[in-house]
Design a protein around this motif. Structure first.
Motif, mmCIF file in Angstrom:
data_model
loop_
_atom_site.group_PDB
_atom_site.id
_atom_site.type_symbol
_atom_site.label_atom_id
_atom_site.label_comp_id
_atom_site.label_asym_id
_atom_site.label_seq_id
_atom_site.Cartn_x
_atom_site.Cartn_y
_atom_site.Cartn_z
ATOM 1 N N LEU A 1 44.426 44.195 37.810
ATOM 2 C CA LEU A 1 45.875 44.039 37.763
ATOM 3 C C LEU A 1 46.427 43.729 39.148
ATOM 4 O O LEU A 1 47.275 42.835 39.317
ATOM 5 C CB LEU A 1 46.516 45.310 37.205
ATOM 6 N N PHE A 2 45.950 44.448 40.147
ATOM 7 C CA PHE A 2 46.392 44.193 41.515
ATOM 8 C C PHE A 2 46.012 42.782 41.950
ATOM 9 O O PHE A 2 46.816 42.060 42.568
ATOM 10 C CB PHE A 2 45.776 45.224 42.458
ATOM 11 N N SER A 3 44.795 42.363 41.622
ATOM 12 C CA SER A 3 44.334 41.023 41.991
ATOM 13 C C SER A 3 45.156 39.942 41.295
ATOM 14 O O SER A 3 45.515 38.931 41.913
ATOM 15 C CB SER A 3 42.845 40.874 41.634
ATOM 16 N N MET A 4 45.482 40.131 40.015
ATOM 17 C CA MET A 4 46.275 39.147 39.277
ATOM 18 C C MET A 4 47.662 38.983 39.891
ATOM 19 O O MET A 4 48.146 37.860 40.067
ATOM 20 C CB MET A 4 46.389 39.569 37.807
ATOM 21 N N VAL B 1 39.960 45.570 46.698
ATOM 22 C CA VAL B 1 40.513 46.389 45.622
ATOM 23 C C VAL B 1 39.437 47.030 44.762
ATOM 24 O O VAL B 1 39.690 48.031 44.087
ATOM 25 C CB VAL B 1 41.458 45.548 44.738
ATOM 26 N N GLN B 2 38.224 46.469 44.769
ATOM 27 C CA GLN B 2 37.168 47.026 43.934
ATOM 28 C C GLN B 2 36.158 47.855 44.726
ATOM 29 O O GLN B 2 35.154 48.286 44.174
ATOM 30 C CB GLN B 2 36.439 45.912 43.182
ATOM 31 N N LYS B 3 36.415 48.089 45.994
ATOM 32 C CA LYS B 3 35.488 48.862 46.804
ATOM 33 C C LYS B 3 35.393 50.283 46.265
ATOM 34 O O LYS B 3 36.390 50.981 46.094
ATOM 35 C CB LYS B 3 35.958 48.882 48.262
ATOM 36 N N ASN B 4 34.176 50.692 45.990
ATOM 37 C CA ASN B 4 33.894 52.032 45.457
ATOM 38 C C ASN B 4 34.645 52.329 44.151
ATOM 39 O O ASN B 4 34.879 53.483 43.813
ATOM 40 C CB ASN B 4 34.256 53.107 46.478
ATOM 41 N N LYS C 1 38.518 51.956 33.869
ATOM 42 C CA LYS C 1 39.827 52.277 34.439
ATOM 43 C C LYS C 1 39.945 51.706 35.860
ATOM 44 O O LYS C 1 40.970 51.093 36.213
ATOM 45 C CB LYS C 1 40.026 53.789 34.461
ATOM 46 N N GLY C 2 38.904 51.877 36.662
ATOM 47 C CA GLY C 2 38.939 51.335 38.015
ATOM 48 C C GLY C 2 39.003 49.824 38.033
ATOM 49 O O GLY C 2 39.732 49.225 38.825
ATOM 50 N N GLY D 1 48.106 33.663 37.747
ATOM 51 C CA GLY D 1 47.903 35.108 37.742
ATOM 52 C C GLY D 1 47.301 35.605 36.441
ATOM 53 O O GLY D 1 46.380 36.431 36.441
ATOM 54 N N LEU D 2 47.795 35.096 35.309
ATOM 55 C CA LEU D 2 47.240 35.492 34.012
ATOM 56 C C LEU D 2 45.813 35.006 33.847
ATOM 57 O O LEU D 2 44.958 35.715 33.300
ATOM 58 C CB LEU D 2 48.117 34.936 32.881
#
Length: 360
Positions: free
Chosen positions: A217-220, A298-301, A210-211, A247-248
């Protein structure tokens, strides 16, 4: 006293040979079982990936359904149904607002890319000592024609792909409605004493997925927007279509960004070599921003997978399962990383510093 000792020694001697025979038999059984397990994985590789795809769909729907359940006290089936409607509404809204522009730019893109390829060939042909290189490019063009024929055959199986996608989505919806029931059904195959720990491990895998999906999604969206705006500023045609493609492609790490760079540079080549170089520089800058700032932020923790593991996951899982494996390489590697960390490093090695992605 001595007689008891002799009888004990006799029993020990008699029992000393049996364990070796038992171990050899057990080892043979394990090897045979491992062989058939590997064969089963390889033979049904598409099935396993489709099941994993259904799990990913379920995780996406639950990420939307959980706030609905928490805020509005809605039952799970209704919350999942509303989540599915939200996804469909967002896609329909994007197609309504930008569908015509996207179709127009994608069509223009398919016409401009061959022109860019011809322009690159003419540049190389004009350079001294480029004869052999040009012959190699001609051979590459022939192979590209063969690849086009393969793509045409692939297009014929589009209906089958759509059917498979619908099947995965439907399975994902049912998994999302009662995730605990599916989890407990899987845990029913494990011994009773191990079920609490395995339940914790599966929950951690779900949290990690989920994370990762939220971060991805945010990165894309961010990478696609930056690329599209940058291409428009440079003056590259079909900037919206190229930004959407970039983006895709970001969903597939390592391979996706590289593949999305090629058509952008070819389209830029139609405007001159300066535009092509600026396009390449833009993709390099955005790639560095993504790898050094966007992704860590965006992927921190949340669900940070070591870069080396991500690279080898794309190569290894892609080699084993094909293009579908490349698509799911990173989330599958994330789940495997969680399983190894919790079941081996924490439970077997007792490593106090081991912490799995998604573990609470």
């Amino acid at each position: 006293m001595f007689g008891l000792g002799r009888r004990g020694g006799g029993v020990g001697a008699a029992g000393g040979g049996d364990p070796w025979k038992g171990r050899l038999a057990f080892g043979a059984v394990v090897l045979v079982a491992a062989y058939f397990a590997v064969q089963l994985v390889i033979t049904l590789q598409t099935l396993w990936l489709l099941i994993f795809g259904a799990v990913v769909v379920a995780v996406i729907l639950r990420a939307l359904a959980d706030p609905i359940v928490r805020w509005f006290k809605a039952p799970d089936p209704l919350a999942v149904f509303l989540s599915l409607l939200i996804v469909v509404a967002v896609l329909a809204g994007v197609l309504t607002l930008f569908g015509a522009q996207i179709v127009e730019q994608v069509a223009a893109l398919s016409a401009v890319v061959p022109q860019g390829w011809a322009q690159v060939q003419s540049w190389i042909q004009a350079q001294p000592y480029a004869g052999q290189l040009f012959e190699q490019l001609q051979g590459l063009g022939d192979r590209a024609g063969q690849a086009l024929q393969v793509a045409q055959r692939f297009a014929l199986s589009f209906a089958s792909g759509v059917t498979t996608l619908v099947l995965v989505v439907v399975a994902g919806v049912f998994l999302a409605i009662k995730p605990a029931k599916s989890r407990e059904g899987l845990l029913a195959l494990a011994p009773m004493q191990h079920r609490p720990r395995l339940r914790e491990v599966l929950d951690s895998c779900g949290h990690a997925l989920k994370g990762w999906l939220k971060a991805q999604l945010f990165s894309m969206i961010l990478v696609g927007t930056l690329t599209g705006v940058g291409l428009a500023v440079i003056g590259v045609p079909s900037a919206l279509g190229l930004g959407l493609l970039t983006g895709l492609a970001q969903f597939v790490p390592i391979v996706g960004p590289i593949v999305s760079t090629v058509p952008a540079v070819l389209v830029g080549a139609t405007q001159g070599w300066e535009t092509a170089l600026m396009t390449l520089a833009l993709y390099v800058v955005v790639s560095q921003l993504e790898s050094n700032f966007i992704t860590p932020m965006v992927q921190k923790n949340v669900a940070n997978l070591p870069v080396v593991l991500g690279i080898f996951a794309v190569v290894g899982i892609g080699t084993l399962f094909g293009p579908l494996g490349v698509l799911f390489a990173t989330p599958l590697a994330l789940v495997l990383h969680t399983l190894v960390t919790m079941l081996y490093r924490q439970d077997v090695l007792k490593d106090p510093d081991a912490r799995a992605p998604g573990q609470r």
